[in-house]
Scaffold this motif. Structure first.
Motif, PDB file in Angstrom:
ATOM      1  N   ASN A 153      -5.502   3.504   4.044  1.00  0.00           N
ATOM      2  CA  ASN A 153      -4.526   4.596   4.070  1.00  0.00           C
ATOM      3  C   ASN A 153      -3.118   4.156   4.428  1.00  0.00           C
ATOM      4  O   ASN A 153      -2.158   4.902   4.183  1.00  0.00           O
ATOM      5  CB  ASN A 153      -4.966   5.680   5.047  1.00  0.00           C
ATOM      6  N   HIS A 154      -2.973   2.986   5.003  1.00  0.00           N
ATOM      7  CA  HIS A 154      -1.658   2.557   5.466  1.00  0.00           C
ATOM      8  C   HIS A 154      -1.193   1.237   4.860  1.00  0.00           C
ATOM      9  O   HIS A 154      -0.147   1.184   4.219  1.00  0.00           O
ATOM     10  CB  HIS A 154      -1.660   2.443   7.003  1.00  0.00           C
ATOM     11  N   PHE A 155      -1.958   0.174   5.052  1.00  0.00           N
ATOM     12  CA  PHE A 155      -1.491  -1.154   4.653  1.00  0.00           C
ATOM     13  C   PHE A 155      -1.503  -1.356   3.139  1.00  0.00           C
ATOM     14  O   PHE A 155      -0.558  -1.896   2.568  1.00  0.00           O
ATOM     15  CB  PHE A 155      -2.331  -2.242   5.321  1.00  0.00           C
ATOM     16  N   LYS A 156      -2.581  -0.929   2.462  1.00  0.00           N
ATOM     17  CA  LYS A 156      -2.655  -1.118   1.011  1.00  0.00           C
ATOM     18  C   LYS A 156      -1.555  -0.376   0.269  1.00  0.00           C
ATOM     19  O   LYS A 156      -0.874  -0.964  -0.589  1.00  0.00           O
ATOM     20  CB  LYS A 156      -4.035  -0.703   0.490  1.00  0.00           C
ATOM     21  N   PRO A 157      -1.358   0.925   0.513  1.00  0.00           N
ATOM     22  CA  PRO A 157      -0.301   1.634  -0.226  1.00  0.00           C
ATOM     23  C   PRO A 157       1.076   1.023  -0.008  1.00  0.00           C
ATOM     24  O   PRO A 157       1.880   0.942  -0.937  1.00  0.00           O
ATOM     25  CB  PRO A 157      -0.369   3.059   0.340  1.00  0.00           C
ATOM     26  N   PHE A 158       1.339   0.585   1.211  1.00  0.00           N
ATOM     27  CA  PHE A 158       2.648  -0.005   1.500  1.00  0.00           C
ATOM     28  C   PHE A 158       2.840  -1.301   0.726  1.00  0.00           C
ATOM     29  O   PHE A 158       3.859  -1.498   0.052  1.00  0.00           O
ATOM     30  CB  PHE A 158       2.786  -0.258   3.000  1.00  0.00           C
ATOM     31  N   ASN A 159       1.887  -2.203   0.794  1.00  0.00           N
ATOM     32  CA  ASN A 159       2.021  -3.499   0.125  1.00  0.00           C
ATOM     33  C   ASN A 159       2.010  -3.370  -1.396  1.00  0.00           C
ATOM     34  O   ASN A 159       2.662  -4.145  -2.097  1.00  0.00           O
ATOM     35  CB  ASN A 159       0.917  -4.443   0.591  1.00  0.00           C
ATOM     36  N   ALA A 160       1.275  -2.377  -1.912  1.00  0.00           N
ATOM     37  CA  ALA A 160       1.216  -2.182  -3.367  1.00  0.00           C
ATOM     38  C   ALA A 160       2.579  -1.821  -3.947  1.00  0.00           C
ATOM     39  O   ALA A 160       2.860  -2.095  -5.115  1.00  0.00           O
ATOM     40  CB  ALA A 160       0.198  -1.096  -3.702  1.00  0.00           C
TER      41      ALA A 160
END
Length: 593
Positions: A153-160
């Motif tokens: 919910n936090h790290f993946k969307p940001f890095n994507a």
């Protein structure tokens, strides 16, 4: 506290206006657990990664921390230093560009090694990924006990969102000060930037209604005349400024612009943006930046600006705030340098004092973070041990230590299983209370984490208590804060807190907090932006201290002309494009796309 601290959290509308603000005062402060720092050891339970079971802690490890958020450079000492030394056999050596200067980044990146642990801006991350200076931590996160909970919910969307430099969607970084509420929720009791003054001094001059900035200056003048010094003889100044947080422009101007609906988005340096999506260049004659420069200039002409402003750093300002030597505050967390429950009982403390013609722009909770990230340098020594430390930082134990200090010293458990501040804990930050030797000795504030940043903020719920880690929102603190200060304020403004007042009176625009990739500058734009930023902020300071209005106007006119010659239009075009992305994402978040 850098502008991103300074800026950006989220919490529930629970606390009252005079609440104690220990944890937000430095954007990073304390924390706790049942065991003392002296006895804390690595374990496979709370506070360590699952993958850390086989980690060898027998050898000391010094981690070089390149930290944009730090106001301190050198070895982490004091109680927090002892805590992590005892627990992980780690020592933090902090490199702070706010202390050492911007050249530090250029020098270390040119050498191919920025540091082991990095706290850097989003724009820098976009440079560091293709340069091979940050480590892919995708796999390292999988077996962590606590960080792994925030991956999807936090790290993946940001890095994507960094798809131009990260097409495979790897996780290179974890944003700072993330909330676990929602992307559109605003939970704080007071806007991040709004007019704040000492309630007793304001009432002491009749508490006149403030219709505009002119009224504000006039009441500050009255307060200055009536309250020239503190009880122990220290000079009181209506307005104090400082340079060491300046980025693309004058930071003290940037945040007062928010009072009138315009913000400077992170990742830009030449524009201001409002809630409707209107974009205004900083050096436009109708910009809010010019309006606030004029405000400070007029204040200085009236003798209201601290003469130390041009030479002092943030640490000196913090000392003045602790001594109640400043009449006008504008960051919500600045209240924490003086406010306390005991003082509130006597009607003493800094509170919101609304100005009728303001319309504040306020970002929602920083669900995806606030413009900076934690990352590992590609040449980091023993990355597994660094990840273990970071995993502990977001654990209940790590968050309690960072935000609230030591159980039994700063706070204790009540019969209902929730926490409450001890008498020592209520003022440990302001008084820099001596810490028992078993915890590391020294002063409490001196020993706080000099990292000055968090991955998950203290507005995540503690599973043990069901309340935020931020002690201002503990039910016990809220109850204790029903003091003469808060009840008088509430009666005066017919509101529970400042956010409620501004909302009821249609004086605030809450916009979705956008933390994403905005693209990195080309070498040409980077060079132009650097020259323009230096010129604009230096000229801005000259304008504040201009000898008269004529000189102020001449400096402004010259700055407009010279900035164009430095490539202003090219940088504005880049920043305008970035702002369009923010506008679209805000619209999408608002409509639920």
């Amino acid at each position: 506290m850098s502008r991103s601290t300074k800026t950006f959290k989220k919490w529930t509308l629970l606390s009252v206006t005079g609440t104690l603000l220990l944890s937000t005062a430095l954007a990073g402060c304390q924390s706790s657990s049942n065991e003392s720092a002296a006895s804390a050891k690595p374990s496979n339970g709370e506070g360590t990664t699952e993958s850390g079971k086989g980690i060898d802690h027998s050898k000391p490890l010094t981690i070089t921390v390149y930290d944009n958020a730090a106001n301190y450079q050198g070895e982490q000492t004091g109680w927090y230093g002892k805590l992590i030394k005892d627990k992980f056999n780690i020592t933090l050596n902090i490199l702070a560009p706010q202390v050492a200067g911007d050249q530090l980044y250029k020098t270390r990146t040119a050498a191919g090694n920025l540091g082991d642990l990095l706290i850097v801006d989003n724009s820098q991350l976009e440079e560091l990924i293709p340069a091979g200076l940050v480590m892919d931590i995708t796999d390292k996160l999988k077996n962590t006990q606590f960080l792994s909970k925030y991956v999807d919910n936090h790290f993946k969307p940001f890095n994507a969102a960094f798809d131009k430099v990260n097409p495979d969607g790897k996780i290179y970084a974890m944003p700072t000060f993330e909330a676990d509420t929602s992307p559109t929720t605003f939970s704080e009791e007071i806007p991040y930037s709004s007019p704040i003054m000492p309630w007793d001094y304001y009432k002491g001059v009749g508490a006149p209604k403030l219709n505009n900035l002119t009224d504000l200056l006039n009441v500050l003048k009255e307060m200055q005349k009536k309250y020239p010094t503190t009880p122990d003889g220290k000079k009181i100044v209506p307005i104090t400024l400082w340079k060491d947080w300046d980025g693309g422009s004058m930071e003290n101007v940037r945040w007062l612009s928010n009072w009138y609906g315009y913000e400077q988005p992170d990742g830009t340096s030449t524009i201001q943006l409002n809630a409707k999506g209107d974009i205004v260049p900083l050096i436009d004659d109708n910009s809010m930046y010019k309006k606030i420069l004029q405000f400070y200039f007029t204040a200085n002409q009236m003798g209201l600006v601290d003469p130390d402003s041009a030479s002092q750093d943030w640490n000196k300002v913090a000392e003045k705030l602790t001594n109640k030597q400043v009449l006008l505050l504008w960051y919500s967390w600045q209240r924490g340098f003086y406010n306390s429950i005991e003082r509130g009982k006597n009607g003493d403390g800094n509170v919101a004092v609304p100005i009728a013609d303001t319309r504040i722009i306020q970002n929602s909770d920083a669900y995806y973070g606030n413009g900076r990230v934690f990352a590992l340098g590609s040449k980091a020594k023993e990355p597994e041990r660094i990840m273990e430390f970071l995993d502990w930082m977001v654990s209940p134990e790590g968050l309690r230590y960072y935000t609230n200090g030591f159980e039994g010293f700063n706070y204790e458990k009540s019969e209902d299983g929730k926490f409450k501040l001890t008498e020592v804990g209520q003022t440990a930050f302001q008084k820099n209370t001596p810490v028992p030797d078993q915890y590391g000795g020294g002063g409490y504030q001196d020993g706080q984490s000099k990292i000055n940043s968090m991955i998950m903020s203290d507005f995540v719920v503690d599973p043990e208590t069901g309340e935020f880690y931020n002690n201002n929102y503990w039910s016990s603190t809220i109850e204790a804060n029903k003091t003469a200060l808060t009840t008088d304020w509430q009666k005066t403004y017919n509101a529970t807190n400042a956010t409620e007042y501004y909302t009821k009176n249609n004086m605030i625009d809450i916009v979705p907090n956008i933390n994403t990739s905005l693209g990195s500058d080309s070498s040409d734009i980077k060079n132009k932006r650097s020259q323009i930023s230096d010129y604009v902020k230096n000229t801005s300071w000259k304008m504040v201290f201009a000898k008269n209005q004529e000189e102020f106007d001449q400096l402004w006119t010259k700055m407009k002309s010279d900035a164009v010659g430095l490539g202003w239009n090219d940088v504005v075009a880049v920043d305008t494009e970035r702002a369009q992305k923010i506008i679209k994402m805000r619209n999408d978040a608002t409509t639920g796309k």
